[in-house]
Write an enzyme that holds these catalytic residues in place. Structure first.
Site, PDB file in Angstrom:
ATOM      1  N   ASN A  67      50.750 -56.639   8.916  1.00 51.41           N
ATOM      2  CA  ASN A  67      50.733 -55.339   8.240  1.00 51.41           C
ATOM      3  C   ASN A  67      50.769 -55.508   6.717  1.00 51.41           C
ATOM      4  OD1 ASN A  67      50.828 -52.406   8.509  1.00 51.41           O
ATOM      5  ND2 ASN A  67      52.896 -52.544   7.676  1.00 51.41           N
ATOM      6  N   GLY A  68      50.086 -56.539   6.226  1.00 49.92           N
ATOM      7  CA  GLY A  68      50.142 -56.805   4.786  1.00 49.92           C
ATOM      8  C   GLY A  68      49.026 -56.198   3.985  1.00 49.92           C
ATOM      9  N   LYS A  72      47.196 -49.842   5.008  1.00 43.54           N
ATOM     10  CA  LYS A  72      46.167 -49.198   5.831  1.00 43.54           C
ATOM     11  C   LYS A  72      46.792 -48.583   7.081  1.00 43.54           C
ATOM     12  CE  LYS A  72      42.537 -51.711   6.750  1.00 43.54           C
ATOM     13  NZ  LYS A  72      41.656 -52.641   7.491  1.00 43.54           N
ATOM     14  N   GLY A 108      45.435 -65.108   3.123  1.00 39.09           N
ATOM     15  CA  GLY A 108      44.768 -64.935   4.413  1.00 39.09           C
ATOM     16  C   GLY A 108      45.793 -64.846   5.535  1.00 39.09           C
ATOM     17  N   HIS A 109      45.375 -64.330   6.697  1.00 40.58           N
ATOM     18  CA  HIS A 109      46.367 -64.139   7.758  1.00 40.58           C
ATOM     19  C   HIS A 109      46.804 -65.449   8.412  1.00 40.58           C
ATOM     20  CE1 HIS A 109      42.694 -64.195  10.127  1.00 40.58           C
ATOM     21  NE2 HIS A 109      42.333 -62.998   9.703  1.00 40.58           N
ATOM     22  N   ASP A 113      45.750 -52.728  12.419  1.00 36.68           N
ATOM     23  CA  ASP A 113      44.675 -51.726  12.520  1.00 36.68           C
ATOM     24  C   ASP A 113      43.931 -51.811  13.854  1.00 36.68           C
ATOM     25  OD1 ASP A 113      43.204 -54.025  12.230  1.00 36.68           O
ATOM     26  OD2 ASP A 113      42.045 -53.353  10.503  1.00 36.68           O
ATOM     27  N   LYS A 119      38.079 -51.644   9.798  1.00 36.78           N
ATOM     28  CA  LYS A 119      37.895 -52.431   8.580  1.00 36.78           C
ATOM     29  C   LYS A 119      37.207 -51.626   7.487  1.00 36.78           C
ATOM     30  CE  LYS A 119      39.595 -55.985  10.688  1.00 36.78           C
ATOM     31  NZ  LYS A 119      41.015 -56.361  10.424  1.00 36.78           N
TER      32      LYS A 119
END
Length: 657
Positions: A265-266, A278, A373-374, A404, A552
């Site tokens: 959730n970043g 988002k 990055g994730h 999302d 996205k």
């Protein structure tokens, strides 16, 4: 020791109550201050109290109030010391910016524990490195001199001041010898090793050891000049995957007490014109992504009759707003025990594209940093202590997905399959369609035969056609991942605290809004790429499209807002059965890139896309209430002003407004 004034036969000079008699220095100073000549004081002091009092009387003063005399003397000494200190400060040679920068590098280098201050041992090493060669017996005294505030450590400002004072005490010969030694000695590694410059920057910014180690791993890959691409000849397609619907397992609810559900959730959603998480965007009525996620967790807890741990990986930008929403709307969402609801992702320094040095942007230093990055999930869990805490509290399995993606819920059948497989890692994949051709796909390493993930940024430009061939590379990564926490910890420990993920290099400008600003590289990793870190034991499984419904872009958002999707009883956002698992392809005009603009397209609510295969919008359009699209439809407006598309059904046609 100070000499006290005591006549030969009378003991103490002063017969009044006093802790100790006045010293010669105190009496001499007092009388001199009152105009008594020095030779008269020297001739009189040994004659006793009465003689000294008489001498004081001739000058119009008295020695009777010893406390006042002593206090005045102490004040005079303090004033003299302050004047001496001020004179010393005035005589110090200021450090140049270059010197201060050099000493900053040395200070950070020898501050081994990253505390922001030097202890006794660190201080000595820094002194030697700076050209000072104190004996071991001298170090303690020098350390105390440098520790101006008496804290027991020396901060950077104290360190720089001490160097100035030390230099001021040196003779010309000592300064000459120091300069000669500096010229003859090789430059220390912290001045010549570019990696250490990033390490110092990250330490100074308070980054964790795990974050620093992960970045160093990525940066060393960049510096090695090894290709970061995954070309066609290095991989081959995956022909078939086991499908969830074909697997026969008996769901085991008891596994939930050992499982944590984690949402990334970043993201701020800046690409859609948002300045907040988002996940806080309303997607179904008043419900945001985060509302639906919380409802999914609470539904699973209620349906299973047990507990399900829940975590968010937030960023500094998303934490406050996200946690405030959860606290207000779902006060009963908290986990059992002491497990918090969130931990924070790391940040990484941007790299100057010109010379691979740390990017600098004094106008706004925050722009010198970027999300890593994730794939940062793993070092963030390690560095925050979350991984160790989960293991300590008995958790074994972790289900990870993006916030999302409302189709990614905890699935007991999948959890049971993963647990029974004893796999360290598993990736949920879905069948690729034209809508997915630009996303990362699953492949096998030609060298080892192990599964790997190839992202679009890792594909050579000349092979883009192969990358987007959905018939050749059939499966894409949904970013729904299953991780065995014990295996993750073991693998990271075996790699010195790092999960060795492949690096993705993205070219940007240091200020994204200023295309003329310094060109930089952002080093990122993908969390799904961890599949190749676990060798042949890692698995992938084909899951229904219903478990993949991300947003996205505003194209995705319009599709999810339409009747092509529905909210299930367990609060998942899924494609309706009539869609056959294939989402509608939506391509909006660039004017609708941001969420606010999208609202002007659908002020009366979204159109029906249930039977629409592809919708293209060119120009400024407003949908009336009751618009239905079927098949492939294009709506175009060449004029500068918005035009309204009237209610009705539009099927396999181009509509010119």
């Amino acid at each position: 020791p100070p000499r006290t004034i005591e006549p030969p036969n009378s003991g103490r000079i002063c017969e009044t109550a006093s802790a100790m008699p006045l010293t010669l220095a105190e009496v001499r100073w007092f009388l001199l201050e009152n105009g008594v000549e020095a030779d008269k004081i020297d001739a009189t002091w040994s004659k006793g109290r009465a003689a000294l009092e008489d001498l004081a009387g001739t000058a119009g003063c008295s020695l009777r109030d010893e406390g006042a005399v002593r206090a005045a003397h102490v004040a005079a000494l303090a004033k003299k010391e302050e004047e001496k200190r001020a004179a010393t400060e005035a005589s110090l040679t200021p450090l140049t910016e270059e010197e201060r920068a050099r000493f900053r590098l040395a200070f950070d280098h020898f501050d081994a524990d990253g505390s922001g201050a030097l202890d006794h041992a660190e201080f000595r090493k820094a002194m030697i490195d700076s050209g000072m060669m104190p004996l071991r017996s001298e170090v303690t005294g020098l350390f105390q001199e440098a520790d101006v505030d008496g804290s027991g450590t020396v901060n950077f400002d104290e360190y720089c001041h001490f160097i100035q004072v030390y230099r001021a005490k040196q003779s010309w010969w000592e300064r000459l010898m120091e300069s000669a030694m500096d010229c003859l000695s090789p430059k220390p590694s912290y001045l010549t090793n570019p990696t250490l410059r990033f390490v110092r920057k990250m330490k100074h910014a308070g980054c964790t050891r795990s974050a620093i180690d992960a970045f160093v791993h990525n940066y060393e890959q960049l510096r090695s000049a090894a290709s970061m691409m995954i070309p066609e000849d290095a991989i081959f397609p995956v022909d078939q995957l086991p499908a969830l619907e074909d697997i026969s397992v008996q769901p085991d609810r008891s596994l939930l007490q050992h499982t944590v559900m984690l949402k990334l959730n970043g993201g701020l959603g800046t690409g859609m014109g948002l300045e907040k998480a988002k996940s806080l965007l309303p997607i179904s009525g008043d419900d945001t992504f985060l509302d639906l996620i919380a409802k999914q967790v609470l539904h699973m807890r209620h349906a299973s009759g047990g507990s399900l741990a829940f975590l968010l990986m937030n960023s500094f930008s998303t934490s406050a707003d996200s946690m405030a929403l959860l606290k207000h709307n779902f006060p009963n969402l908290s986990n059992e025990g002491e497990l918090p609801l969130e931990f924070l992702q790391n940040k990484a320094p941007k790299v100057s594209a010109a010379d691979l040095s740390p990017a600098s942007w004094p106008a706004n230093p925050e722009l010198e940093w970027c999300p890593p990055g994730h794939g940062d999930l793993y070092p963030a869990m390690e560095g925050s202590g979350t991984l160790d805490r989960l293991l300590r509290e008995g958790y074994k399995y972790m289900f990870v997905s993006n916030s999302d993606n409302l189709g990614a819920t905890m699935d007991l059948k999948l959890l049971t399959w993963f647990a029974e497989s004893a796999a360290p890692f598993a990736m949920e994949c879905a069948a690729r369609t034209d809508a997915d051709k630009k996303g990362g796909h699953l492949a096998k390493s030609a060298a080892t035969g192990d599964l790997l993930l190839r992202e679009s940024a890792q594909c050579p430009e000349a092979e883009e056609g192969d990358f987007q061939d959905v018939a050749k590379f059939k499966y894409f990564n949904t970013n729904n991942l299953w991780v065995n926490l014990e295996a993750l910890k073991k693998t990271m420990d075996e790699n010195e605290g790092v999960l060795p993920l492949p690096v993705i290099k993205n070219g940007k400008t240091v200020d994204p809004r200023d295309k003329k600003s310094t060109k930089v590289l952002q080093l990122e990793t993908a969390m799904g790429a961890a599949i190749q870190c676990f060798g042949a034991e890692a698995k992938a499984i084909l899951t229904p499209r219903s478990r993949f419904a991300p947003v996205k872009t505003t194209n995705d958002m319009l599709a999810l807002m339409s009747d092509a999707y529905e909210i299930t009883r367990d609060h998942r956002m899924v494609l309706k059965g009539e869609r056959g698992g294939v989402p509608p392809t939506v391509k909006l005009d660039g004017a609708y890139k941001f969420v606010d603009a999208l609202k002007t397209l659908v002020p009366n609510g979204p159109p029906s896309l249930l039977h629409c295969s592809k919708l293209t919008i060119e120009g400024k359009v407003v949908f009336a209430k009751g618009v239905t699209f079927k098949g492939a439809v294009k709506v175009a407006n060449a004029g500068p002003e918005p035009k309204t598309l009237k209610a009705g059904t539009y099927q396999d046609q181009t509509v010119e407004l």
